[in-house]
Enzyme design. Structure first.
Site, PDB file in Angstrom:
ATOM      1  CB  SER A 119      69.281  -0.002  75.100  1.00 30.58           C
ATOM      2  OG  SER A 119      68.948   1.317  74.800  1.00 30.58           O
TER       3      SER A 119
ATOM      4  CG  HIS B  60      72.356   2.622  75.086  1.00 30.28           C
ATOM      5  ND1 HIS B  60      71.596   2.128  74.070  1.00 30.28           N
ATOM      6  CD2 HIS B  60      73.646   2.361  74.755  1.00 30.28           C
ATOM      7  CE1 HIS B  60      72.384   1.585  73.143  1.00 30.28           C
ATOM      8  NE2 HIS B  60      73.641   1.712  73.552  1.00 30.28           N
TER       9      HIS B  60
ATOM     10  CG  ASP C  60      75.070   0.159  70.514  1.00 29.28           C
ATOM     11  OD1 ASP C  60      75.938  -0.169  69.684  1.00 29.28           O
ATOM     12  OD2 ASP C  60      75.328   0.722  71.591  1.00 29.28           O
TER      13      ASP C  60
END
Lengths: 190, 266
Positions: free
Chosen positions: A11, A38, A131
């Site tokens: 991310s 992401h 996540d």
């Protein structure tokens, strides 16, 4: 060695981590790598082409129904979840965001775990989100190998720390050592 | 394996056919429902589906994806205005099919675009889905304030000609789309998997539906679209969908490669 695929979740801080990884991995790296980074939904995927143009490796956006082949690095397209089918092809969906993210690392990891089971390596790298935590749990439950970036060495520590708290990882290492480990595993395979 | 038995049961009992959907996708949705309902194994969910109609319809909702936005992918709508509207202008009457319209956002987006181009009065939009609950919501045309912000941004990015707020009336925490946008939209229950051609149309939009289907089903639905389009009609797919694996690829020319807009050859 037995591994057939590597899945990686990143991310915030992921771009520089990927650049480092792609500059070190050798051109003949064999095990296919599938990545969720992401990224803004309206980003057009040009960054994936950019990464490929600046690397010796074959880096591409994952296409729906595409067969996963050795020697390739696949990245999830922006605004789609990336799933792996039992026949080792990709599916894309526009389902609801998971952990505020689409693509979501958990979605990739869970479907990859069910397909590759103990032949899968899951890696959680830098990020400021949780996540990947459920996904890496899944990978462990199916007998896969779990590697987490040492949070103290990650640009954003939250995501690897969250994964670390959820499972007993096989390796907790700085990124450079993770890459060295992957190269070693890949060479044993050949 | 067991999931395929569940899908077979759903099909036999209720007529909804998910047997050729992406298995990884269906697997995730079914497991989510099992976790929410405290069900531990597939055989248990199978018997519950067969005995409990309400639960079965809940599962159908889970398997039906209603994620959509107005003017999703603004670049696509810019291309529609530039490449497709001029074609539509050549027809005295226009028929458009939104296949898999879910809660209707794309059909409303189309109605707005057509109004701005002075074409809406001679257009009929058929907006179809197999999910009746979603269709009912689409018909109401009521959307939450939260999403309107995002839709407004999309509308501006696609270079809409007016103020987006002129297309709806605000009321508390939601907005109601103008009646004038609804008047030529026909909302109808149609299942791409099991139903057939119902009209000859000038334009079909089916975006991010085919990604859920396997190759055979994709081909079958592509055939349905081909047979529903007039010669010179236009097909719009989602940004990750293509005609590459379809036997019909050579029967279309490409109007916009990136935005996946194709024109049926005469």
């Amino acid at each position: 060695m037995k591994f057939e695929a590597i899945v990686i979740g990143l991310s915030s801080g992921g771009m520089s981590a990927m650049k480092m990884m792609f500059s070190i991995l050798p051109k003949d790296f064999g095990i296919p790598i599938v990545i969720v980074q992401h990224i803004n939904a309206n980003s057009n995927g040009f960054w994936i082409k950019f990464l490929n143009d600046n690397s010796n490796l074959n880096i591409k956006e994952a296409d729906e129904k595409e067969k996963i082949m050795p020697g390739n690095i696949y990245i999830a397209p922006p605004n789609y979840h990336l799933l792996i089918e039992k026949n080792k092809t990709f599916s894309l969906t526009i389902d609801e965001r998971v952990n505020f993210a689409r693509p979501s690392i958990d979605v990739l990891f869970e479907t990859a775990a069910e397909t590759y089971k103990e032949k899968l390596i899951g890696i959680v790298l830098t990020g400021a989100n949780q996540d990947g935590t459920e996904g890496i749990k899944h990978i462990k439950e199916f007998g896969g190998l779990a590697i987490i970036q040492d949070p103290e060495t990650a640009e954003s520590s939250y995501m690897p720390a969250s994964a670390m708290a959820a499972i007993k990882a096989d390796y907790i290492l700085p990124l450079a050592e993770i890459i060295a480990l992957l190269i070693k595993i890949d060479q044993q395979k050949n | 394996m067991e999931i395929s038995l569940l899908l077979e049961a759903v099909y036999q009992k209720y007529g909804y056919d998910f047997r050729q959907y992406s298995q990884a996708h269906i697997g995730r949705r079914v497991r989510n429902r099992m976790a929410l309902s405290g069900i531990n194994d597939i055989s248990q969910i199978q018997s519950k589906v067969l005995e409990d109609k309400e639960f079965a319809y809940q599962l159908l909702q889970d398997l039906s994806i209603t994620v959509t936005e107005m003017f999703r992918d603004p670049e696509f709508y810019k291309s529609l205005r530039k490449n497709v509207i001029p074609i539509l202008k050549t027809y005295p009457f226009i028929k458009i099919w939104h296949a898999g319209c879910a809660t209707g956002e794309e059909a409303y987006s189309m109605a707005i675009l057509l109004q701005e181009e002075g074409l809406y009065d001679r257009t009929t939009i058929y907006a179809t889905d197999f999910n009746q609950l979603a269709l009912n919501r689409a018909k109401e045309g009521i959307f939450s304030n939260k999403v309107i912000k995002e839709y407004t941004l999309n509308y501006q990015l696609m270079e809409g000609k007016k103020s987006f707020s002129s297309y709806y009336t605000s009321s508390y925490d939601h907005v109601i789309m103008n009646q004038s946008l609804k008047k030529n939209i026909v909302w109808a229950n149609h299942n791409l998997v099991t139903d057939s051609v119902f009209a000859e149309v000038n334009l079909i939009l089916c975006r991010n539906v085919l990604i859920y289907f396997d190759h055979d089903l994709q081909n079958k639905v592509q055939k349905l679209f081909y047979n529903s389009l007039i010669g010179g009609g236009v097909l719009c797919l989602g940004s990750k969908e293509s005609l590459h694996f379809s036997t019909l690829e050579e029967k279309y020319s490409v109007l916009d490669k990136n935005q996946r807009i194709f024109k049926k050859k005469y």
